[in-house]
Design a protein around this motif. Structure first.
Motif, mmCIF file in Angstrom:
data_model
loop_
_atom_site.group_PDB
_atom_site.id
_atom_site.type_symbol
_atom_site.label_atom_id
_atom_site.label_comp_id
_atom_site.label_asym_id
_atom_site.label_seq_id
_atom_site.Cartn_x
_atom_site.Cartn_y
_atom_site.Cartn_z
ATOM 1 N N SER A 84 0.856 -1.183 0.000
ATOM 2 C CA SER A 84 0.000 0.000 0.000
ATOM 3 C C SER A 84 0.892 1.233 0.000
ATOM 4 O O SER A 84 1.816 1.338 0.812
ATOM 5 C CB SER A 84 -0.894 -0.015 1.246
ATOM 6 N N TYR A 113 -0.568 -4.696 -5.286
ATOM 7 C CA TYR A 113 -0.224 -3.385 -4.747
ATOM 8 C C TYR A 113 -1.330 -2.390 -5.045
ATOM 9 O O TYR A 113 -2.253 -2.660 -5.816
ATOM 10 C CB TYR A 113 1.111 -2.894 -5.311
ATOM 11 N N SER A 114 -1.222 -1.218 -4.396
ATOM 12 C CA SER A 114 -2.229 -0.166 -4.501
ATOM 13 C C SER A 114 -2.577 0.157 -5.948
ATOM 14 O O SER A 114 -1.726 0.161 -6.824
ATOM 15 C CB SER A 114 -1.714 1.121 -3.854
ATOM 16 N N ALA A 128 -9.176 -4.025 -4.638
ATOM 17 C CA ALA A 128 -8.216 -3.891 -3.538
ATOM 18 C C ALA A 128 -8.594 -4.805 -2.378
ATOM 19 O O ALA A 128 -7.733 -5.464 -1.786
ATOM 20 C CB ALA A 128 -8.151 -2.438 -3.069
ATOM 21 N N ILE A 132 -6.183 -7.721 -0.941
ATOM 22 C CA ILE A 132 -5.751 -7.703 0.463
ATOM 23 C C ILE A 132 -6.162 -8.998 1.156
ATOM 24 O O ILE A 132 -5.394 -9.573 1.928
ATOM 25 C CB ILE A 132 -6.314 -6.455 1.177
ATOM 26 N N VAL A 138 -0.070 -6.682 4.794
ATOM 27 C CA VAL A 138 -0.165 -5.436 4.044
ATOM 28 C C VAL A 138 1.020 -4.583 4.482
ATOM 29 O O VAL A 138 1.183 -4.295 5.666
ATOM 30 C CB VAL A 138 -1.498 -4.703 4.289
ATOM 31 N N VAL A 140 2.683 -1.031 4.284
ATOM 32 C CA VAL A 140 2.422 0.368 3.962
ATOM 33 C C VAL A 140 3.765 1.070 3.790
ATOM 34 O O VAL A 140 4.577 1.105 4.714
ATOM 35 C CB VAL A 140 1.587 1.055 5.073
ATOM 36 N N THR A 146 1.627 10.192 3.016
ATOM 37 C CA THR A 146 0.909 8.907 3.062
ATOM 38 C C THR A 146 -0.137 8.861 4.163
ATOM 39 O O THR A 146 -1.197 8.269 3.993
ATOM 40 C CB THR A 146 1.912 7.742 3.230
ATOM 41 N N VAL A 152 -4.709 4.794 0.709
ATOM 42 C CA VAL A 152 -3.970 4.058 1.742
ATOM 43 C C VAL A 152 -4.835 3.878 2.988
ATOM 44 O O VAL A 152 -4.894 2.784 3.570
ATOM 45 C CB VAL A 152 -2.644 4.777 2.090
ATOM 46 N N GLU A 155 -7.246 1.143 2.313
ATOM 47 C CA GLU A 155 -6.596 -0.176 2.289
ATOM 48 C C GLU A 155 -6.261 -0.651 3.694
ATOM 49 O O GLU A 155 -6.419 -1.839 4.010
ATOM 50 C CB GLU A 155 -5.345 -0.123 1.408
#
Length: 199
Positions: A84, A113-114, A128, A132, A138, A140, A146, A152, A155
């Motif tokens: 993320s 990924y994001s 997403a 996940i 996950v 970040v 961010t 984000v 997520e």
């Protein structure tokens, strides 16, 4: 851990994640993989040639299965990681972590990924959420903005709801960084931390 090797009732590939250290998810754990069947068959043939009869075949088949299990146990099982990151400001971080996942001693693999949460990806959230849910961790990647990146934050909420472990690391060497809310402790990005946190 990767995707389950099981087949659905209609013969399609299962989309669930395999149980940690296994080839199948909880639903398909009773299935036998083709590799297991081949190991048992090869062992049975060898056992029968050394000790003709049913006993030799059974003994050889069991030995073949045990040998395959031993060899598989010596391979590193990599954790599946969803990355993320702030899509608008930190896309380079994704490339950096993909490079580190390719290292020979990496205990993790990047499974997804994001994505950009704005149009034209109208089904961004469902994609997403599914990605996940298939991951074990996950990760970040934290940049300067961010902590307030809309995608984000969503997520992280998805990971919390799914019960997926969240780890956040600082993506750059210099600067002040704010941890993403509800994503746990913020760690420095170095190889020792990555191997410890993502294994």
């Amino acid at each position: 851990m990767g995707r389950c090797n099981g087949k659905t009732k209609v013969g399609r590939q299962c989309l669930n994640s395999a149980t940690s250290g296994k080839e199948f998810c909880a639903v398909h754990k009773g299935q036998i993989s083709s590799a297991e069947a081949m190991a048992f068959g090869a062992g049975a043939l060898i056992g029968n040639s050394l000790m003709p009869g049913i006993g030799g075949m059974v003994f050889g088949g069991m030995a073949g299965s045990l040998a395959r299990g031993f060899m598989k146990g010596n391979r590193m099982v990599k954790k599946s990681v969803f990355v993320s990151f702030d899509f608008d400001n930190d896309r380079a971080l994704k490339e950096f972590i993909l490079g580190q996942a390719k290292k020979e001693d990496s205990p993790f693999q990047i499974t997804d990924y994001s994505l950009k949460e704005a149009a034209p990806e109208k089904d961004w959230e469902s994609k997403a959420n599914a990605a996940i849910g298939r991951s074990e961790i996950v990760l970040v990647m934290v940049g300067p903005k961010t902590y307030k990146a809309h995608g984000v934050l969503k997520e992280v909420a998805m990971a919390r709801k799914a019960g997926v472990k969240i780890v956040q690391i600082i993506g750059y060497k210099n600067g002040e960084y704010t941890a993403v809310p509800d994503a746990g402790r913020l760690y420095a990005w170095n190889w020792d931390n990555l191997k410890k946190l993502l294994s």
